[in-house]
Design an enzyme around this catalytic site. Sequence first.
Site: not given
Length: 326
Positions: A159-160
Amino acid sequence: MILKWLDVLKFINQGNPEPDQRVNKSEQEWKQILTEEQFYITRKKGTERAHSSEMCNLFEPGKYACVCCHTVLFDSEEKFQSSTGWPSFTQPIKVNAIAYHKDVSFGMYRVEVTCNTCDAHLGHVFQDGPPPSGLRYCINAVSLEKIKSEERKAVFGGGCFWCTEALFHQLKGVVKVESGYSGGTTVNPTYREVSSGKTGHAEVIEVTYIPSEISYEDLLSIHLSTHNPTIFNKQGADRGTQYRSIIFYKNEEENSTAIKVIEEIQNLLDEKIVTEIAAYKQFYKAEEYHQNYYNKNPEGGYCQNVIDPKLKNFRELYKNKLKQNI
């Protein structure tokens, strides 16, 4: 940033990068601290005999520093077997560690490389290195001193990278965490390019750690338990291949460890883990404003609404593995 031949030419024609510091000594002062051979190679631009050093065939973890001023110049992870008779590297440890100069001696056009701190002659850089840089830093072993280091690097994404970076900064045994991109085909990608989903890169972090303090297996277990590894190309509100769950391995031992950890975590989950395991090729550091994002922007909406809750749970779950000053 991965340096390529065009960057080398720019340094030659437009000026070398500013070094972190300068070390200046007289010829007599250098003679007092160097051996006769070291002085000849580094201060008089000599060249050692090919295949004269066992350093050509040593690839264990560590760093390589200038024998004159002890500035760290190369990392063993960028060292490769060129079979030329001299130690060869694909990249310097930092962009400003090396200086570049035209060399037209012996009727040839070459690019000399020197220590950017003290001007010690190191060797030359050529265009016949491995991808993605295509560079081969052909260095006199006499110009270098090997520095043993326990540090290792692990690269994975979930993810981020603002979130993953903030979490792993907290762990005991972690020396450094950098956000970046890996797994795609574009060289030196930008955040905008990666965000398009067309580069093949994932947002990742590169964790520099000390194995005697925290193991690779522990890092992977923590990684898989701090994001959702059971969904494709999505974490929270972030969607796209750039947010996929992925682990990059650098050798078969790491590959086996990743498979083992995933199997262990799978026994605790109902949904199937879809985390990709891929051979590591290159880590591209993200733009500076992405680095240490949480600590730079603690009042930001994303940090307060997304990262803060994750950090709270993380600190409770792994309180025995956190740095003392956290």
